[in-house]
Design an enzyme around this catalytic site. Structure first.
Site, PDB file in Angstrom:
ATOM      1  CG  HIS A 121      -1.649   1.236   1.490  1.00 58.59           C
ATOM      2  ND1 HIS A 121      -2.426   1.833   0.512  1.00 58.59           N
ATOM      3  CD2 HIS A 121      -1.780   2.021   2.590  1.00 58.59           C
ATOM      4  CE1 HIS A 121      -2.991   2.913   1.018  1.00 58.59           C
ATOM      5  NE2 HIS A 121      -2.623   3.050   2.276  1.00 58.59           N
ATOM      6  CB  CYS A 235      -3.047   2.966  -2.612  1.00 61.18           C
ATOM      7  SG  CYS A 235      -2.175   1.420  -2.934  1.00 61.18           S
TER       8      CYS A 235
HETATM    9  C1  LIG Z   1     -10.206  -9.607  -3.734  1.00 58.93           C
HETATM   10  C2  LIG Z   1      -8.755  -9.534  -3.978  1.00 58.93           C
HETATM   11  C3  LIG Z   1      -8.397  -9.681  -5.443  1.00 58.93           C
HETATM   12  C4  LIG Z   1      -6.946  -9.927  -5.620  1.00 58.93           C
HETATM   13  C5  LIG Z   1      -6.102  -8.713  -5.171  1.00 58.93           C
HETATM   14  C6  LIG Z   1      -4.650  -9.111  -4.901  1.00 58.93           C
HETATM   15  C7  LIG Z   1      -3.812  -7.945  -4.423  1.00 58.93           C
HETATM   16  C8  LIG Z   1      -3.943  -6.688  -5.291  1.00 58.93           C
HETATM   17  C9  LIG Z   1      -3.147  -5.527  -4.714  1.00 58.93           C
HETATM   18  C10 LIG Z   1      -3.347  -4.243  -5.512  1.00 58.93           C
HETATM   19  C11 LIG Z   1      -2.586  -3.079  -4.844  1.00 58.93           C
HETATM   20  C12 LIG Z   1      -3.315  -2.602  -3.601  1.00 58.93           C
HETATM   21  C13 LIG Z   1      -2.746  -1.233  -3.179  1.00 58.93           C
HETATM   22  C14 LIG Z   1      -3.882  -0.424  -2.608  1.00 58.93           C
HETATM   23  O1  LIG Z   1      -4.677   0.166  -3.310  1.00 58.93           O
HETATM   24  O2  LIG Z   1      -3.990  -0.489  -1.237  1.00 58.93           O
HETATM   25  C15 LIG Z   1      -5.141   0.176  -0.711  1.00 58.93           C
HETATM   26  C16 LIG Z   1      -5.673  -0.660   0.407  1.00 58.93           C
HETATM   27  O3  LIG Z   1      -6.052  -1.954  -0.092  1.00 58.93           O
HETATM   28  C17 LIG Z   1      -4.650  -0.806   1.497  1.00 58.93           C
HETATM   29  O4  LIG Z   1      -5.331  -1.356   2.566  1.00 58.93           O
HETATM   30  P1  LIG Z   1      -4.688  -1.161   4.028  1.00 58.93           P
HETATM   31  O5  LIG Z   1      -5.742  -1.567   4.991  1.00 58.93           O
HETATM   32  O6  LIG Z   1      -3.356  -1.822   4.092  1.00 58.93           O
HETATM   33  O7  LIG Z   1      -4.446   0.388   4.183  1.00 58.93           O
HETATM   34  C18 LIG Z   1      -5.566   1.256   4.164  1.00 58.93           C
HETATM   35  C19 LIG Z   1      -5.659   1.934   5.543  1.00 58.93           C
HETATM   36  O8  LIG Z   1      -5.988   0.981   6.506  1.00 58.93           O
HETATM   37  C20 LIG Z   1      -4.335   2.577   5.850  1.00 58.93           C
HETATM   38  O9  LIG Z   1      -4.557   3.493   6.910  1.00 58.93           O
END
Ligand SMILES: CCCCCCCCCCCCCC(=O)OC[C@@H](O)COP(=O)(O)OC[C@@H](O)CO
Length: 362
Positions: A121, A235
């Site tokens: 992330h 993100c």
């Molecule tokens: C259903 C799943 C399908 C398969 C996906 C496999 C992984 C794909 C990763 C793509 C990149 C993700 C990066 C992103 O957009 O992260 C945003 C969010 O998901 C991060 O979550 P977090 O809880 O770690 O952080 C958000 C918040 O809690 C931070 O304060």
């Protein structure tokens, strides 16, 4: 069993829907029931052979005039942006450090686990020299990743229901331990307060108009320079857009390697099937609508172990054996004629941007 993949060229929506209308839900797979239609499709493709697609790729991410209220049906497992605060106006002459922040997805729950798979992330940190205060900005899902990747199939609603909003979250403080423990916290630029304020105005526009999260990047193949059909909107894409905005405003970035996570789907040229109304409305193609819902069914969350294992088999059958994927992009449904290696998660460098020398007021 024959697949469209043996035929070159691009299928029109009509050909796919006509095939669906006669052969049942498994679009793209010949079941021996519509030879005349098959011949028609082959003739059409022969005529279209080599005719370059008129569509502009990648499909531009659609922006909206405003961000709608989220539907109350959509429930967040974790509160979105719990400590969020308005972006402050900095003094023009302030000197603000810009930090690249990266940590494993869901680190708060699984620690560094997903970091071992380089599923990361991304966020940006700021530190004001005048006030000594620091801040974090990050862009992520209002209702978690699964809701942004697959829809809900609600019995009372014919169309798949999406809880796929994503948004920016700005708050005071930088959680050093969170970012340093399994990820990255590194200085990448120093900007003026004036630049920060202009960036902040851009973030407000970006956040008001870019309203949905897109997990997938879709390309023709893993090769460098392969045609990109769709870009993700997640993100890391927010961080890249913000870095580019800062460079446009004249910020100079340090020379440091910056890698990002992306999850790819590999397919032939996609076909737009239409939106919720045209596909699932009264005048929609009932068989196509059923095929799309049948595709999404195994992806529903909270399955028992037995159901989950059976679903994996169904997903394997759809995506790998029948080489079909239905992507939801710009609130439209797209058919992806899947290709080997089908799906891949990468962690690759996207370099920091070059400063716009014309505007470097700092
Ligand atoms: C259903 C799943 C399908 C398969 C996906 C496999 C992984 C794909 C990763 C793509 C990149 C993700 C990066 C992103 O957009 O992260 C945003 C969010 O998901 C991060 O979550 P977090 O809880 O770690 O952080 C958000 C918040 O809690 C931070 O304060």
């Amino acid at each position: 069993m024959r697949h469209w993949r043996g035929l070159r060229g691009r299928l029109t929506r009509e050909a796919l829907m006509a095939q669906a209308g006669s052969a049942g839900p498994e679009i793209g797979v010949q079941r021996g029931r519509t030879p005349w239609l098959w011949a028609l499709a082959v003739l059409w493709l022969a005529a279209a052979e080599g005719s370059p697609s008129r569509r502009k790729w990648p499909v531009p991410y659609k922006r909206f005039s405003f961000r709608p209220e989220a539907d109350p049906y959509c429930q967040a497992k974790y509160t979105f942006c719990p400590t969020g605060s308005p972006i402050p106006v900095m003094k023009d002459h302030d000197v603000i450090e810009v930090y690249r922040l990266q940590a494993p997805v869901w680190e708060f729950k699984y620690g560094g686990l997903l970091g071992h798979l380089k599923i990361m992330h991304d966020a940006i940190g700021f530190k004001s020299s005048l006030t000594g205060k620091n801040y974090t900005i990050e862009w992520y899902e209002l209702f978690q990743l699964g809701n942004c990747t697959f829809p809900h199939l609600r019995p009372e609603i014919n169309a798949p229901f999406w809880c796929n909003q994503g948004a920016a979250c700005f708050f005071e403080g930088i959680d050093d331990i969170h970012w340093k423990e399994n990820g990255t916290l590194v200085l990448v630029a120093t900007i003026s307060g004036n630049m920060f304020n202009k960036m902040a105005n851009w973030v407000k526009w970006d956040n008001e108009t870019g309203i949905y999260y897109e997990t997938w990047t879709v390309q023709a193949s893993p090769e460098k320079g392969a045609q990109t059909w769709f870009e993700s909107y997640d993100c890391s894409q927010f961080v890249l857009r913000t870095y580019n905005k800062l460079a446009e405003l004249g910020a100079e970035f340090k020379k440091t390697e910056t890698n990002y996570t992306r999850i790819f789907l590999y397919s032939g040229e996609p076909t737009c099937l239409g939106n919720e109304t045209s596909v699932f409305g009264p005048a929609g193609n009932k068989t196509l609508a059923l095929a799309i819902k049948k595709f999404y069914y195994p992806f529903k969350p909270y399955l028992s172990t037995r159901e989950f294992l059976f679903s994996l088999l169904e997903i394997f059958d759809s995506v790998i054996i029948h080489r079909q994927f239905y992507l939801f992009y710009n609130f439209e449904y797209w058919f992806l004629p899947m290709k080997f290696p089908f799906v891949k998660i990468t962690y690759e460098e996207i370099p920091l941007p070059i400063r716009n020398k014309a505007l470097s007021g700092f």
